[in-house]
Design a protein around this motif. Structure first.
Motif, short mmCIF file in Angstrom:
data_model
loop_
_atom_site.label_atom_id
_atom_site.label_comp_id
_atom_site.label_asym_id
_atom_site.label_seq_id
_atom_site.Cartn_x
_atom_site.Cartn_y
_atom_site.Cartn_z
N LEU A 1 51.38 5.63 51.38
CA LEU A 1 52.74 4.82 52.35
C LEU A 1 51.93 5.85 53.65
N LEU A 2 51.52 7.33 53.62
CA LEU A 2 50.87 7.33 54.42
C LEU A 2 49.26 6.86 54.59
N VAL A 3 48.68 6.65 53.94
CA VAL A 3 47.51 5.44 54.21
C VAL A 3 47.66 4.47 55.61
N ARG A 4 48.68 3.58 54.77
CA ARG A 4 49.70 2.55 55.69
C ARG A 4 49.94 3.26 56.59
N GLY A 5 51.05 3.70 57.05
CA GLY A 5 51.22 4.20 57.96
C GLY A 5 50.19 4.36 59.12
N VAL A 6 49.52 5.30 58.31
CA VAL A 6 48.45 5.23 59.61
C VAL A 6 47.22 3.98 60.28
N ILE A 7 47.38 3.11 59.35
CA ILE A 7 46.42 1.57 59.47
C ILE A 7 47.55 1.07 60.63
N ASP A 8 48.91 1.31 59.83
CA ASP A 8 49.73 0.15 61.04
C ASP A 8 49.76 0.71 62.54
N LEU A 9 49.77 2.45 62.23
CA LEU A 9 50.14 2.49 63.74
C LEU A 9 48.43 2.87 65.04
N PHE A 10 47.85 2.56 64.11
CA PHE A 10 46.32 2.31 65.08
C PHE A 10 46.06 0.71 65.18
N LEU A 11 46.22 0.12 63.86
CA LEU A 11 45.74 -1.10 63.86
C LEU A 11 46.49 -2.01 64.15
N SER A 12 46.50 -3.72 64.79
CA SER A 12 47.34 -4.01 64.93
C SER A 12 47.14 -5.49 63.78
N PRO A 13 48.34 -5.83 63.81
CA PRO A 13 48.41 -7.09 62.56
C PRO A 13 47.46 -7.64 62.21
N PHE A 14 46.85 -7.90 60.48
CA PHE A 14 45.48 -8.83 60.28
C PHE A 14 45.83 -10.17 60.16
N ASP A 15 44.98 -10.88 59.98
CA ASP A 15 45.12 -12.67 59.92
C ASP A 15 44.78 -12.83 58.74
N ASN A 16 46.08 -12.74 57.82
CA ASN A 16 45.97 -13.59 56.68
C ASN A 16 45.10 -14.92 55.60
N GLY A 17 44.81 -15.65 57.11
CA GLY A 17 44.31 -16.99 56.50
C GLY A 17 45.18 -18.42 56.62
N GLU A 18 44.52 -18.86 55.95
CA GLU A 18 45.34 -20.06 55.87
C GLU A 18 46.17 -20.46 54.88
N GLY A 19 47.87 -20.65 54.55
CA GLY A 19 48.31 -20.52 53.22
C GLY A 19 48.43 -21.63 53.09
N LEU A 20 49.18 -22.03 52.21
CA LEU A 20 49.10 -23.21 51.09
C LEU A 20 50.29 -24.00 52.23
N PRO A 21 50.30 -25.13 52.00
CA PRO A 21 50.87 -26.52 52.90
C PRO A 21 52.51 -26.54 52.52
N GLY A 22 53.27 -26.96 52.93
CA GLY A 22 54.65 -27.27 53.38
C GLY A 22 56.02 -25.98 52.03
N TRP A 23 56.47 -26.10 50.91
CA TRP A 23 56.71 -24.94 50.41
C TRP A 23 56.25 -24.24 49.33
N ARG A 24 55.30 -24.91 49.39
CA ARG A 24 54.24 -23.15 48.69
C ARG A 24 53.58 -22.24 49.26
N ALA A 25 54.02 -22.22 50.98
CA ALA A 25 54.07 -21.84 51.28
C ALA A 25 54.67 -20.36 51.36
N VAL A 26 55.65 -20.83 50.63
CA VAL A 26 56.76 -19.87 50.20
C VAL A 26 55.73 -18.26 49.23
N LEU A 27 55.12 -19.53 48.10
CA LEU A 27 53.92 -18.96 47.64
C LEU A 27 53.47 -17.79 48.43
N ALA A 28 52.30 -18.17 49.19
CA ALA A 28 51.50 -18.12 49.95
C ALA A 28 50.92 -18.88 50.95
#
Lengths: 381, 173
Positions: free
Chosen positions: B70-97
């Protein structure tokens, strides 16, 4: 996915290493305790002294001696006798006779002389504990005079704030002020608390309370101990005090603090194996004495939690850590079969070694820890 | 672990404002992904004690691990903007990814779910995880855009909680 793998593998390798406590029951623990007692019996000389330090690899008696450790062994052996290993009593008494021959008048009572220019109080405090253990479980008043004399000496070593002087000056017959031991203070506390339990109404409790309050509120800062002392004797003292009165808020807080000192050490010790990887990431396995003191500490907290319900929340964790220490001790003890791989099985069977060397307190502390874990295990079965 | 600490841990580890920036816009898909995440988190939390026992890991040591992550995650989130997770799956499969994985079901959240399950019990885990997932859905529904200030605030809370978990784990009997 890479992040998941990195986090889980990294944690398992470096933080969440398995705590290999083993799974022992009362029978295994009792057997291990009896084997340790046998080692102390086999390696006691006719005059009452024990083999102090032994190198199993080179089959060499490394010599040296320590009066406080001698008295500590006697304490553990009396505990063994109380736990149903009757042969221990005779050999503990032989050890006590060796100590009785070293008594000198001191501080209005008597002290065990270690023949130094000044005399450390550890031998006196631990012999008082040993005799207290004997008195408690046998009801035999043979050593009562010595016990009370040692108690008076220990009281004379207490400073106004509850600190306990580590040494006594025989020339001036007074404490050497300004020098303190990390362990003698807790030993004196436990001894005087035990005296109060044995002889209520004689004033021992007030002296024990002064030390107990000091340990709970000031000691680590006043004596500049950092990190805080892993004070198993202090834990014994708290449990002993809980036998005859309710613990104070400061003492309850001190019990919590001690738990926070013993707990991580037990968990860390249980992660150490003989593999190169844990040598690099966790260090070598600790001394038998060191591991034993942790078990003495956790079992004392368990007992204190049983006696004072306000510490009840510590009971399960104290039991778990105590079981863990017992499991590690059973696993790491040289058993009879293993001892035949050494030049002198009589000096190895039942003992705990580090780098091929054992010292008498490597048997003393594990023995006490094992014995004090028995009630926990027996309650569960 | 009391109810509010459990809830705060789960919400801070989820960091709903930050997830808002990584999730697709479809509210129904996000809600379904949040529901799936909730079920998996509760399952992990309930099975956590057994898993730790099988792996010979004590609860305090696990708390230390959670605190560090959590400490590492908190520090990363504090200083870095959200990452681009790339293309997800189309339609309802986007629920998974990308909704369930990799955006919502993250290592830090999974570890917190186990820790809350072990130290706080299933009830507190269900309450905290439900609150966290509701806030995720709410952030998609009501936040008009990604709010970095809220993200940073959640990160600071996460760092404080991480230190608390670390201390609690290290100095536990």
């Amino acid at each position: 996915m890479t992040v998941w793998v990195a986090v889980l593998v990294g944690l398992r390798l470096f933080i969440l290493q398995p705590e290999r406590c083993g799974d022992v029951g009362p029978a295994e623990v009792r057997t291990a305790a009896a084997a340790a007692v046998d080692w102390l019996i086999r390696n006691q000389q006719p005059d009452g002294q024990w083999l102090y330090r032994y190198d199993a690899t080179g089959d060499r008696d490394l010599g040296g001696y320590n009066v406080a450790r001698h008295a500590g062994v006697a304490f553990s052996l009396y505990g063994a006798a109380a736990a149903g290993i009757p042969a221990a009593l005779k050999f503990a008494d032989r050890g006590s006779e060796w100590l009785r021959r070293r008594l000198v008048p001191a501080g209005g009572g008597v002290a065990v002389d270690d023949h130094g220019v000044t005399v450390g109080i550890g031998g006196s405090a631990l012999w008082a504990l040993a005799l207290g253990e004997r008195r408690l479980h046998t009801a035999d008043d043979l050593y009562d005079q010595e016990l009370r004399g040692l108690g008076r000496f220990l009281v004379s070593q207490i400073e106004p704030n509850g600190a306990v002087a580590e040494r006594w000056d025989p020339t001036a017959d007074q404490p050497v002020f300004g020098a303190y031991s990390p362990f003698f203070t807790g030993e004196a506390y436990f001894a005087l608390a035990r005296l109060e339990r044995l002889f209520p109404g004689e004033g021992w409790g007030a002296a024990a309370d002064r030390i107990g309050h000091y340990l709970a509120t000031e000691r680590d800062d006043a004596e500049d101990w950092f990190p805080a002392v892993s004070d198993h004797w202090g834990a014994y003292g708290l449990a002993e005090t809980a036998h005859w009165r309710e613990l104070t808020e400061d003492e309850l807080a001190h019990a919590e603090t001690l738990g926070g000192i013993f707990g991580p050490q037990v968990r860390y010790a249980s992660q150490r194996t003989e593999s190169w990887f844990t040598h690099v990431t966790r260090g070598r396995q600790t001394l038998g004495a060191g591991l034993g003191t942790l078990g003495e500490g956790t079992t004392s907290l368990w007992l204190a939690a049983r006696l004072d319900s306000r510490l009840g929340h510590l009971s399960a964790d104290a039991a778990e850590r105590s079981r863990c220490v017992a499991g590690l001790l059973v696993e790491r003890q040289v058993d009879v079969a293993e001892s035949f791989g050494y030049a002198d099985p009589g000096r190895t069977a039942g003992a705990w070694f580090q780098f091929g060397v054992t010292q008498m307190d490597d048997q003393q502390h594990p023995l006490s820890a094992l014995l004090r874990t028995l009630p926990i295990l027996e309650e569960e079965t | 672990m009391n109810l509010w600490l459990a809830a705060l841990l789960l919400v801070a580890a989820t960091n709903p404002p930050r997830r808002r920036a990584e999730l697709p816009k479809g509210l129904a898909i996000v809600a379904a992904g949040a529901g799936l995440t909730l079920v998996v988190l509760v399952g992990l939390g309930v099975a956590g004690a057994t898993a730790l026992e099988k792996l010979d890991i004590s609860a305090p040591t696990f708390r230390v691990a959670v605190g560090l992550v959590l400490l590492v995650r908190g520090v990363i989130d504090l200083f870095l903007s959200p990452f681009d997770n790339g293309e997800g799956l189309p339609g309802w499969r986007a629920v998974l990814a990308p909704v369930f994985f990799p955006v919502l079901f993250r290592p830090e959240l999974a570890l917190v779910a186990v820790a809350v399950g072990v130290d706080g019990g299933a009830g507190r885990l269900v309450f905290g995880a439900t609150l966290a997932m509701m806030l995720v859905v709410g952030s998609v529904a009501w936040l008009r855009r990604f709010d970095r200030a809220l993200d940073r605030m959640a990160s600071v809370v996460l760092i404080v909680l991480a230190v608390d978990r670390l201390i609690d784990g290290v100095f536990a009997l």
